[in-house]
Design an enzyme around this catalytic site. Structure first.
Site, PDB file in Angstrom:
ATOM      1  N   TYR A  75       1.017  -1.114   0.003  1.00  0.00           N
ATOM      2  CA  TYR A  75       0.252   0.052   0.121  1.00  0.00           C
ATOM      3  C   TYR A  75       0.983   1.445  -0.045  1.00  0.00           C
ATOM      4  CZ  TYR A  75      -3.748  -2.987   1.843  1.00  0.00           C
ATOM      5  OH  TYR A  75      -4.812  -4.052   1.800  1.00  0.00           O
ATOM      6  N   LEU A 221     -17.917  -4.161   1.724  1.00  0.00           N
ATOM      7  CA  LEU A 221     -18.728  -3.313   0.968  1.00  0.00           C
ATOM      8  C   LEU A 221     -18.343  -3.383  -0.648  1.00  0.00           C
ATOM      9  CD1 LEU A 221     -19.036  -0.225   3.412  1.00  0.00           C
ATOM     10  CD2 LEU A 221     -20.796  -2.407   3.471  1.00  0.00           C
ATOM     11  N   ILE A 266     -13.129  -4.635   7.720  1.00  0.00           N
ATOM     12  CA  ILE A 266     -11.947  -3.714   7.823  1.00  0.00           C
ATOM     13  C   ILE A 266     -12.451  -2.469   6.573  1.00  0.00           C
ATOM     14  CG2 ILE A 266      -9.943  -4.631   8.932  1.00  0.00           C
ATOM     15  CD1 ILE A 266      -9.209  -5.375   5.904  1.00  0.00           C
ATOM     16  N   ARG A 268     -12.796   0.706   4.691  1.00  0.00           N
ATOM     17  CA  ARG A 268     -11.908   1.830   4.592  1.00  0.00           C
ATOM     18  C   ARG A 268     -12.959   3.138   4.519  1.00  0.00           C
ATOM     19  NH1 ARG A 268      -9.577   5.710   1.634  1.00  0.00           N
ATOM     20  NH2 ARG A 268     -11.239   5.580   0.084  1.00  0.00           N
ATOM     21  N   SER A 269     -12.425   4.099   5.317  1.00  0.00           N
ATOM     22  CA  SER A 269     -13.105   5.334   5.242  1.00  0.00           C
ATOM     23  C   SER A 269     -12.158   6.424   5.987  1.00  0.00           C
ATOM     24  CB  SER A 269     -14.488   5.292   6.097  1.00  0.00           C
ATOM     25  OG  SER A 269     -14.843   6.722   5.840  1.00  0.00           O
ATOM     26  N   SER A 277     -20.298   5.076  12.169  1.00  0.00           N
ATOM     27  CA  SER A 277     -21.477   4.462  12.040  1.00  0.00           C
ATOM     28  C   SER A 277     -20.966   2.776  11.510  1.00  0.00           C
ATOM     29  CB  SER A 277     -22.392   4.931  10.862  1.00  0.00           C
ATOM     30  OG  SER A 277     -21.750   4.864   9.702  1.00  0.00           O
ATOM     31  N   ASN A 278     -19.897   2.858  10.879  1.00  0.00           N
ATOM     32  CA  ASN A 278     -19.436   1.454  10.520  1.00  0.00           C
ATOM     33  C   ASN A 278     -19.166   0.534  11.695  1.00  0.00           C
ATOM     34  OD1 ASN A 278     -19.386   2.055   7.805  1.00  0.00           O
ATOM     35  ND2 ASN A 278     -17.182   2.443   7.448  1.00  0.00           N
TER      36      ASN A 278
HETATM   37  C1  LIG Z   1       5.005   7.197   1.428  1.00  0.00           C
HETATM   38  O1  LIG Z   1       6.158   7.490   1.994  1.00  0.00           O
HETATM   39  C2  LIG Z   1       7.087   6.604   1.442  1.00  0.00           C
HETATM   40  C3  LIG Z   1       8.591   7.304   2.096  1.00  0.00           C
HETATM   41  O2  LIG Z   1       8.733   8.674   1.616  1.00  0.00           O
HETATM   42  C4  LIG Z   1       7.289   6.667   0.217  1.00  0.00           C
HETATM   43  O3  LIG Z   1       8.233   5.654  -0.475  1.00  0.00           O
HETATM   44  C5  LIG Z   1       5.679   5.994  -0.541  1.00  0.00           C
HETATM   45  O4  LIG Z   1       5.874   6.286  -1.893  1.00  0.00           O
HETATM   46  C6  LIG Z   1       4.777   7.140   0.122  1.00  0.00           C
HETATM   47  N1  LIG Z   1       3.404   6.602  -0.343  1.00  0.00           N
HETATM   48  C7  LIG Z   1       2.570   6.980  -1.143  1.00  0.00           C
HETATM   49  C8  LIG Z   1       1.272   6.036  -1.309  1.00  0.00           C
HETATM   50  O5  LIG Z   1       2.977   7.970  -1.591  1.00  0.00           O
END
Ligand SMILES: *[C@@H]1O[C@H](CO)[C@@H](O)[C@H](O)[C@H]1NC(C)=O
Ligand SMILES: *[C@@H]1O[C@H](CO)[C@@H](O)[C@H](O)[C@H]1NC(C)=O
Ligand SMILES: *[C@@H]1O[C@H](CO)[C@@H](O)[C@H](O)[C@H]1NC(C)=O
Ligand SMILES: *[C@@H]1O[C@H](CO)[C@@H](O)[C@H](O)[C@H]1NC(C)=O
Length: 322
Positions: A75, A221, A266, A268-269, A277-278
């Site tokens: 992520y 959802l 889980i 996301r919001s 409310s979730n």
């Molecule tokens: C969050 O921060 C890290 C470190 O700066 C970076 O590598 C990463 O790409 C960032 N995430 C997003 C989704 O921008």
């Protein structure tokens, strides 16, 4: 001082009103590395968040009483999640963190696991999952090797429980053949519309549950579903009508259908109102008739995602399982 005291008292009072519902989020027991581990039934997801939006939604969620956050190496927002956890200042043993690492060989696994802790600013996670099974990379040997690398790491005190995501029976059998610690969780897509989905679409739900592995829902959802389909779990006629009888929204009924089956969610919001409310779904019970009616729903569609991994992972992997 006196006025500050009063102001603080008022703040605490207001906070506790907002926390009423979420402070009562019950937990489910997982089979951890060293015995049972309690996971709150509702957590905040961060699947499409940036560092900044993850930081904001985790702070908001913990502010209204959440104590469970779900993130992943891929992520790219674990730094934001870590910042939020530091800022909210809740004692470490009072909240639950899930992370996930992609399919990797054993040596890369050890390195990326430590990187997750580093990004999160934590000494351990409560649950570490293998994120998915990639037909291009994963073989039976790779899967087993990665699991054993996870076990070694967890036994150093760095994870309280281990599990997988997007796994079906055949992949789980590989892990079960070598595991010395329990597979705590299989996190897969499951939501209203999938109640009568067969084994291939629900990632072998009954096999998973029969092995003491907690079946956890992501996209409760159906965030990735076709927008028109997806609205069925928000304002569709079954969930809306059932909700009216309980003074709850369609979304709350869709989530309740899952947690009442013992399946943690889980959603996301970033919205305080939605986060509240979730989680406000533990002061009523759906009747068997209500549960059955929702189980029969066929929308949102089962294979709702843009890629095969989003639900019904089994067919995508049949040809590569060795
Ligand atoms: C969050 O921060 C890290 C470190 O700066 C970076 O590598 C990463 O790409 C960032 N995430 C997003 C989704 O921008
Ligand atoms: C693990 O995979 C990486 C590529 O991601 C590779 O560079 C490394 O040599 C591999 N290590 C082993 C022990 O196979
Ligand atoms: C549900 O909400 C969507 C989007 O707001 C709307 O287009 C649709 O008409 C609504 N359906 C019902 C049954 O109210
Ligand atoms: C219905 O729910 C709303 C929002 O949770 C609440 O403000 C209201 O008091 C409830 N009404 C009844 C009759 O319980």
């Amino acid at each position: 001082m006196r006025y500050m005291g009063i102001a603080l008292h008022l703040l605490v009072g207001i906070a506790s009103v907002h926390c009423l519902a979420t402070s009562t989020i019950p937990a489910v027991q997982l089979n951890g590395v060293n015995g049972k581990v309690a996971m709150p039934m509702v957590g905040v997801g961060t699947g499409t968040d940036t560092n900044a939006s993850a930081e904001q939604s985790v702070k908001t969620a913990f502010g209204v009483g959440y104590r469970h956050v779900d993130t992943a190496f891929l992520y790219g927002n674990q730094l934001g999640v870590g910042r939020a956890l530091k800022e909210v200042g809740v004692p470490r043993d009072e909240y639950f963190v899930t992370s996930k690492i992609p399919p990797l060989n054993a040596s890369d696994t050890a390195q990326v696991l430590d990187q997750c802790l580093h990004e999160l600013g934590l000494e351990y996670v409560d649950l570490m999952l293998i994120h998915y099974d990639d037909p291009g990379i994963c073989s039976s040997a790779q899967r087993k090797g990665q699991w054993l690398a996870l076990e070694k790491w967890a036994k150093e005190g760095k994870a309280r429980a281990l599990g997988v995501s997007h796994y079906c029976k055949a992949q789980l059998e590989d892990i079960l053949s070598v595991a010395t610690v329990p597979i705590a969780v299989d996190q897969v897509q499951y939501h209203v519309g999938m109640g009568t989905a067969g084994p291939m679409a629900n990632n072998d739900k009954s096999f998973i549950q029969s092995h003491g592995i907690l079946y956890q829902s992501f996209s409760p959802l159906c965030g990735f579903c076709d927008p028109a389909d997806k609205m069925e779990s928000v304002n569709g006629s079954s969930v809306t009508e059932i909700g009216k009888a309980h003074n709850k929204s369609g979304v709350q009924i869709s989530l309740k259908w899952l947690v009442q089956q013992g399946i943690p969610v889980i959603p996301r919001s970033g919205s305080k109102e939605h986060l509240e409310s979730n989680a406000d779904i533990f002061d009523f019970i759906l009747s068997d008739t209500d549960m059955d009616r929702i189980t029969m729903a066929s929308k949102p569609a089962v294979a709702g995602g843009p890629i095969s991994q989003d639900s019904g992972d089994c067919p995508a992997h049949t040809e590569v399982i060795v």
